[in-house]
Design a protein around this motif. Structure first.
Motif, mmCIF file in Angstrom:
data_model
loop_
_atom_site.group_PDB
_atom_site.id
_atom_site.type_symbol
_atom_site.label_atom_id
_atom_site.label_comp_id
_atom_site.label_asym_id
_atom_site.label_seq_id
_atom_site.Cartn_x
_atom_site.Cartn_y
_atom_site.Cartn_z
ATOM 1 N N THR A 41 0.840 -1.189 0.000
ATOM 2 C CA THR A 41 0.000 0.000 0.000
ATOM 3 C C THR A 41 0.878 1.242 0.000
ATOM 4 N N GLU A 49 -20.336 2.572 0.262
ATOM 5 C CA GLU A 49 -19.105 1.793 0.184
ATOM 6 C C GLU A 49 -17.945 2.767 0.339
ATOM 7 N N GLN A 50 -16.709 2.216 0.463
ATOM 8 C CA GLN A 50 -15.561 3.113 0.564
ATOM 9 C C GLN A 50 -14.971 3.332 -0.828
ATOM 10 N N CYS A 92 -14.286 -6.973 -10.947
ATOM 11 C CA CYS A 92 -14.828 -6.057 -9.935
ATOM 12 C C CYS A 92 -16.055 -5.303 -10.426
ATOM 13 N N GLU A 106 -6.252 5.899 -1.339
ATOM 14 C CA GLU A 106 -6.591 4.619 -0.700
ATOM 15 C C GLU A 106 -7.765 3.892 -1.330
ATOM 16 N N GLU A 112 -9.766 1.285 -3.589
ATOM 17 C CA GLU A 112 -9.400 -0.115 -3.820
ATOM 18 C C GLU A 112 -8.957 -0.391 -5.255
#
Lengths: 135, 364
Positions: B3, B155-156, B289, B339, B341
C-alpha cells in the motif's frame, strides 16, 4: 414538675430525623421526573419494537402517568413551599445557619427542584403526545 | 508495504495527473482536490475556493431548498435564527440599558419580575413552543414513499444504488448517482458496506446515517426537476470528502423512460476504438470487480458500469465525464482518490487508455 425549657426526651433526635427526612424529600420531585422519563422512554421503545399496535393505548397510559407525576410533584412542591414559609417569614435566602434556617432552606431548594422537575416532565411528555407513530 | 509503495508511486504521478487535468479543464469536468506534497497552502487555496463556490451555486446548500423536507428544515432554521437574533438584541440591549443608560437602582419587585419572568417563564415557554413545533413536523420528515424505492449502500468511497419500482422482484442496479421522479415521494433504504457513512442531499432534505448490517430509511420529495449534489456526511476514511454524488430529479415520465433505459443491458461498442476498448476491458480483468450487464463482466466489488457513460460524474462525484476524465481516472485512480481499492492502470499505453475511455463513455 418539668421545666418547660428542658428539652423533651428525644427532642433532638426527633428533630434530626425530621431534617434528615427533609433532605431526602428534596430529591423526590426529581425522582418523579426520572421515573416518568424512564417509564415513557422504556415503554415506548418496547411497544414500538414488539407490539406497535398497542401504541395508542400506551400513549393514553403514559398521558395518565404524566398527570400522576405532575400531581406528585405538585404535592411535594406545595409541602416544600410551606416548609420554606416565605409568606410568613419573608426570608428569601435564609442566610443564617440556625436550625430554623436550615429547615426553611431545604424547603426553598425543594420548591425550585419541584418546579424544574415539573418542566422536565412536561417536556418529556410532549414527544409522547405529539408523535403519533413509531416512525 | 505494498500500500505504501502504491501511495508514494501515486504521489509521484500527481504532477502528471494535474497536467492532464488542466488540459481537460476546458471541458465540463471539475478539478479534483489535489494533494501535492510539501505545499499545504497551495493545496488549501483551491479547497477554500471550492467550498465557497459550492455555497454559491446552491447545488449543495440547505439554504436553497428544492425538496419538501428541505423546505421545512429551511423555515425551521430561519425562524430559529431570527428568534436568536431578536433575543440576543433584547438581552444585550437590556445589559446596555442597565449598565450605561439608566444606572439607578431598580426596585426589588421589578428585578424579581425580570428574573422570574425573563429568566424562567419566558425561556420555558419559548423552548416548549419550539419543542412542540419541532415534534409536530418530525413525522413528516420520515413520511412513507409513494411507489419507487431506492436501496443505497455506502461503500468506501462510492454509492451502490438499486432502484426498486413498485412491485419489482429484481432491482435495477446503478451507482454514484441518484435519480428521482420530481413531485413524488421516494422511499430510500440505507445500508453500508464496512464502515458508517451518512447520506445527505442538502437541497432535498435532512441526512441519515448508514450502518453496516442495519437498515435505516428516509424519504425525499423533490419539488421540481433539477440537478443537485449529495455528499457523504460521516467521516468514513481517506477519501470521505471525495464521496459525493450527482442528484437528478426528473419529470415522472422522463424518469420512467430513463429507468427503463437503465434496466436494459449495455449498448454494444459502436466504432472500432470502442470495440478495442471492450477487449482491453476484458483483457485487464476489469470484469472481476465491475459489472457491465450483457457482457461477461459480472463483478460486484466496484460500481456497476452498465450505463456509466450516461452518468454526470466519475469516481463518485469527483471528476467530470469527458474522455480525458475517463483516461485520468483509469490511469491514476489512487492519486485522485487516496486509498481507493481500484488500482491505477497507468501501465496501459496512451492508445489503450483512449480506446478504453471510448468504450466506457459509449456505455450510455
Amino acid at each position: 414538675m418539668q421545666d418547660e425549657r428542658q428539652p423533651r426526651p428525644d427532642e433532638e433526635r426527633h428533630e434530626f430525623r425530621e431534617e434528615a427526612e427533609s433532605l431526602w424529600r428534596i430529591t423526590l420531585a426529581p425522582v418523579a421526573w426520572v421515573a416518568h422519563f424512564v417509564t415513557s422512554y422504556g415503554i415506548v421503545a418496547l411497544v414500538c419494537a414488539k407490539a406497535p399496535g398497542l401504541l395508542g393505548m400506551t400513549r393514553g397510559g403514559l398521558g395518565l402517568a404524566t398527570l400522576l407525576a405532575l400531581a406528585v410533584i405538585a404535592w411535594l412542591g406545595w409541602r416544600a413551599w410551606r416548609q420554606w414559609d416565605y409568606r410568613t417569614t419573608g426570608d428569601y435566602t435564609n442566610a443564617r445557619g440556625e436550625a430554623e434556617d436550615r429547615h426553611q432552606f431545604l424547603g426553598h431548594a425543594a420548591v425550585l427542584l419541584a418546579l424544574i422537575s415539573a418542566i422536565g416532565v412536561v417536556y418529556g411528555a410532549l414527544p409522547v403526545l405529539l408523535l403519533e407513530t413509531c416512525r | 508495504m505494498t500500500t505504501r509503495l502504491k501511495q508514494t508511486d501515486g504521489q509521484r504521478k500527481l504532477r502528471d495527473v494535474e497536467i492532464v487535468m488542466k488540459t481537460s479543464m476546458a471541458g465540463k469536468s471539475r478539478r479534483p482536490i489535489s494533494a501535492e506534497p510539501g505545499r499545504p497552502r497551495a493545496r488549501l487555496a483551491p479547497l477554500v475556493a471550492l467550498a465557497l463556490l459550492a455555497g454559491c451555486d446552491g447545488r449543495q446548500s440547505v439554504l436553497a431548498p428544492a425538496g419538501a423536507d428541505a423546505r421545512v428544515l429551511d423555515s425551521l432554521f430561519w425562524v430559529m435564527l431570527t428568534g436568536a437574533v431578536i433575543l440576543w438584541l433584547l438581552v444585550n440591549g437590556l445589559f446596555f440599558y442597565v449598565m450605561r443608560i439608566n444606572r439607578g437602582a431598580m426596585s426589588r419587585r421589578f428585578a424579581d419580575g425580570l428574573i422570574i419572568g425573563g429568566g424562567v417563564i419566558f425561556p420555558t415557554v419559548v423552548l416548549g413552543a419550539l419543542l412542540a413545533w419541532g415534534l409536530s413536523i418530525m413525522p413528516d420528515q420520515r413520511a412513507p414513499g409513494e411507489g419507487l424505492t431506492l436501496r443505497v449502500t455506502g461503500e468506501q468511497w462510492w454509492w451502490r444504488v438499486e432502484y426498486w419500482p413498485e412491485g419489482a422482484d429484481t432491482p435495477i442496479v446503478a451507482a454514484n448517482e441518484i435519480r428521482l421522479p420530481a413531485g413524488q415521494r421516494s422511499e430510500i433504504l440505507l445500508n453500508a458496506g464496512r464502515v458508517i457513512h451518512s447520506f445527505w442531499i442538502p437541497a432535498l432534505g435532512g441526512k441519515m446515517d448508514m450502518f453496516p448490517g442495519r437498515e435505516t430509511r428516509m424519504s425525499l420529495k423533490p419539488e421540481r426537476a433539477g440537478n443537485w449534489r449529495g455528499q457523504c456526511a460521516e467521516f468514513c476514511g481517506a477519501s470521505h470528502a471525495l464521496m459525493a454524488f450527482e442528484v437528478v430529479a426528473m419529470p415522472p415520465d422522463d424518469f420512467d423512460s430513463w429507468l427503463q433505459a437503465q434496466a436494459a443491458p449495455a449498448t454494444p461498442p459502436g466504432d472500432a476504438a470502442a470495440q478495442r476498448g471492450a477487449r482491453i476491458f476484458a483483457r485487464e480483468g476489469c470484469g472481476a470487480c465491475h459489472a457491465v450487464r450483457g457482457t461477461e463482466a459480472r463483478g460486484a466489488v466496484g460500481p456497476d458500469l452498465t450505463h456509466v457513460g450516461s452518468r454526470l460524474s466519475l469516481g463518485a462525484g469527483t471528476l467530470g465525464t469527458t474522455l480525458e476524465d475517463f483516461e485520468t481516472w483509469i490511469a491514476h485512480t489512487g492519486a485522485i482518490k487516496p486509498e481507493v481499492e481500484m488500482p491505477g492502470y497507468d501501465h496501459l499505453t496512451t492508445a489503450d487508455l483512449a480506446d478504453l475511455a471510448q468504450y466506457l463513455k459509449g456505455l450510455e
